[in-house]
Write an enzyme that holds these catalytic residues in place. Structure first.
Site, PDB file in Angstrom:
ATOM      1  N   THR A 189     -12.575 -19.366  -3.541  1.00  0.00           N
ATOM      2  CA  THR A 189     -13.279 -19.881  -2.366  1.00  0.00           C
ATOM      3  C   THR A 189     -13.046 -18.947  -1.184  1.00  0.00           C
ATOM      4  OG1 THR A 189     -12.882 -22.092  -3.202  1.00  0.00           O
ATOM      5  CG2 THR A 189     -13.511 -21.913  -0.873  1.00  0.00           C
ATOM      6  N   HIS A 245      -4.850  -8.848  10.331  1.00  0.00           N
ATOM      7  CA  HIS A 245      -3.641  -9.074  11.141  1.00  0.00           C
ATOM      8  C   HIS A 245      -3.104  -7.804  11.798  1.00  0.00           C
ATOM      9  CE1 HIS A 245      -0.136  -7.714   8.597  1.00  0.00           C
ATOM     10  NE2 HIS A 245      -1.013  -7.851   7.608  1.00  0.00           N
ATOM     11  N   CYS A 254       6.871  -2.969   5.509  1.00  0.00           N
ATOM     12  CA  CYS A 254       6.412  -3.452   4.202  1.00  0.00           C
ATOM     13  C   CYS A 254       7.406  -3.139   3.100  1.00  0.00           C
ATOM     14  CB  CYS A 254       5.064  -2.831   3.847  1.00  0.00           C
ATOM     15  SG  CYS A 254       3.800  -3.243   5.025  1.00  0.00           S
ATOM     16  N   SER A 299      -7.376  -4.944   7.108  1.00  0.00           N
ATOM     17  CA  SER A 299      -6.705  -6.243   7.200  1.00  0.00           C
ATOM     18  C   SER A 299      -6.761  -6.757   8.633  1.00  0.00           C
ATOM     19  CB  SER A 299      -5.250  -6.059   6.770  1.00  0.00           C
ATOM     20  OG  SER A 299      -4.578  -7.286   6.754  1.00  0.00           O
ATOM     21  N   ALA A 344      -5.125  -6.397   3.048  1.00  0.00           N
ATOM     22  CA  ALA A 344      -5.342  -5.029   2.570  1.00  0.00           C
ATOM     23  C   ALA A 344      -4.648  -4.766   1.236  1.00  0.00           C
ATOM     24  CB  ALA A 344      -4.862  -4.035   3.622  1.00  0.00           C
ATOM     25  N   THR A 345      -3.560  -5.470   0.972  1.00  0.00           N
ATOM     26  CA  THR A 345      -2.888  -5.289  -0.321  1.00  0.00           C
ATOM     27  C   THR A 345      -3.868  -5.616  -1.445  1.00  0.00           C
ATOM     28  OG1 THR A 345      -0.715  -5.783   0.604  1.00  0.00           O
ATOM     29  CG2 THR A 345      -0.975  -6.133  -1.772  1.00  0.00           C
ATOM     30  N   GLN A 351      -4.511   0.740   9.260  1.00  0.00           N
ATOM     31  CA  GLN A 351      -3.900   1.039  10.564  1.00  0.00           C
ATOM     32  C   GLN A 351      -4.894   1.679  11.539  1.00  0.00           C
ATOM     33  OE1 GLN A 351      -0.961   0.090  11.536  1.00  0.00           O
ATOM     34  NE2 GLN A 351      -0.005  -0.503   9.611  1.00  0.00           N
ATOM     35  N   ASN A 409       0.883   4.297   8.222  1.00  0.00           N
ATOM     36  CA  ASN A 409       1.540   3.200   8.932  1.00  0.00           C
ATOM     37  C   ASN A 409       2.915   3.563   9.483  1.00  0.00           C
ATOM     38  OD1 ASN A 409       1.669   3.252   6.006  1.00  0.00           O
ATOM     39  ND2 ASN A 409       3.093   1.571   6.129  1.00  0.00           N
TER      40      ASN A 409
END
Ligand code: PLP
Length: 379
Positions: free
Chosen positions: A235, A199, A319, A197, A66-67, A177, A149
């Site tokens: 890639t 994860h 973070c 994201s 997401a960053t 989130q 978050n």
């Protein structure tokens, strides 16, 4: 109880990832048979993700997380706009955004953007009066996160997007989130760009996405081979995309968050009784079902965590833990530095149990009384 920082990958996701690594490791941009196989697996994964978001596969850019998606959304839209004869330069971001939005906005300010911040109230919700007063005809882009978050507050994204469109501005939301915990329907939200994201929803680290509505000009931020329609060179992480799709499917299949909410309330009530005085900083309504940020009055959160090392939670946002600054989110909500230093965030998952919650209450209550007694002794 630190699932807003990251989540444990589900077993089925790990298996899907391993299988894709074994079978589809070829470069999806290669014209040969193996490359084309990887490409078709990638397309299937994107179609599956698109189905859950309510968009088209071609509107998704696979990123490293997401960053990167937030960087691409803000900088990509701004840079593309700069090619126009009379570009709009105004960007609005809420004060409680993730640093990947706030800091990108500052980088763009140095490149000529006019950046303004949107205020939130004491529950971490966007002040609509402030938003309306700052949303002008020359606004290019507004970025407001779907769910915060640190405190879990939810924003009225559909309303924000509609207001943006009335002045011809784009609307971006960071749904990192939100996704996996509550349904996302892009048609209902009406946003132009969305970041997420894997994860954060029991998928692997290192893979995320940016949804960019068809027709939006986006300047790529990673230059190279012109992959993904020239929006993101590099890639493509095909196994990551496959695992992301699997994690999203699993989240849709296991959509019961009421029991997580009940555990969260059990934690709050237990701590109120035995570790008080405490204060609930997270809003009670319009909040992520798993998130609870509490202030332990008179107890330094770092000292509390050190006294309860078996409890995995977070002081503010993980973070920004590399710095000792108080959480910008809590400061934006009106807390002072001392109050912010006394806050801990608990973020649960569907894997947490009642026994764990009861154990956590006991351990934290003991740690609280220990830290408070140490403070009294020192005074
Ligand atoms: N946005 C929000 C709201 C987050 O909570 C996080 C991570 O904590 C990010 C963005 C960054 O995500 P990633 O780790 O995928 O770069």
């Amino acid at each position: 109880m630190d699932n807003n920082a990251t989540t444990q990958p589900r077993q089925e996701v790990i298996e899907a990832l391993a299988e894709a690594e074994a079978c589809c490791w070829a470069n999806s941009a290669s014209p040969h048979r193996l490359g084309q196989k990887a490409k078709s697996v990638l397309n299937r994964a994107k179609q599956s993700i698109a189905f859950h978001l309510g968009c088209r596969a071609g509107e998704l850019v696979i990123t490293s997380g997401a960053t990167e998606a937030n960087n691409l959304a803000l900088a990509g839209v701004f840079e593309a706009e700069m090619f126009r004869r009379q570009p709009r330069r105004r960007i609005l971001v809420s004060t409680i955004e993730h640093p990947s939005v706030l800091e990108t906005a500052e980088v763009l300010r140095a490149r000529g953007a006019v950046v303004d911040h949107l205020e939130v109230d004491s529950s971490g919700r966007l002040s609509l009066a402030d938003f309306r007063s700052k949303l002008t005809q020359d606004t290019l882009l507004v970025s407001v996160m779907a769910a915060n978050n640190e405190v879990g507050s939810l924003q009225p994204i559909a309303h924000v997007a509609e207001a943006c469109h009335q002045v011809g501005a784009y609307c971006h939301t960071d749904a990192t989130q939100w996704l996996g915990r509550m349904p996302v329907n892009l048609a209902e939200w009406g946003v132009d760009l969305l970041s997420a994201s894997a994860h954060k929803l029991h998928g692997p680290k290192g893979v995320g996405l940016l949804f960019a509505r068809a027709g939006i000009s986006l300047s790529e931020q990673q230059h190279g081979g012109g992959h993904q329609g020239g929006k993101r060179s590099g890639t493509v992480n095909v196994p990551g995309a496959v695992a992301f799709a699997r994690a999203l499917q699993a989240a849709a299949d296991q959509s019961d968050w009421d029991s997580v909410k009940a555990l969260r309330e059990r934690l709050f009530e237990g701590l109120s009784k035995s570790a008080g005085p405490i204060e609930r900083i997270s809003p009670e309504d319009d909040c992520l079902p798993n998130t609870l940020l509490l202030r332990f009055n008179g107890v330094d959160a770092e000292a509390l965590m050190a006294s309860a090392p078996s409890i995995c939670c977070s002081p503010g946002s993980a973070c920004s833990n590399a710095t000792l600054l108080p959480s910008h989110v809590l400061i934006a909500m009106g807390l002072d530095r001392k109050a912010a230093d006394e806050c801990l965030r608990f973020s649960l998952s569907q894997a947490n149990t009642t026994e764990e919650i009861d154990q956590a209450i006991k351990i934290l209550a003991e740690a609280c009384s220990y830290v408070r007694s140490m403070i009294q002794e020192a005074a």
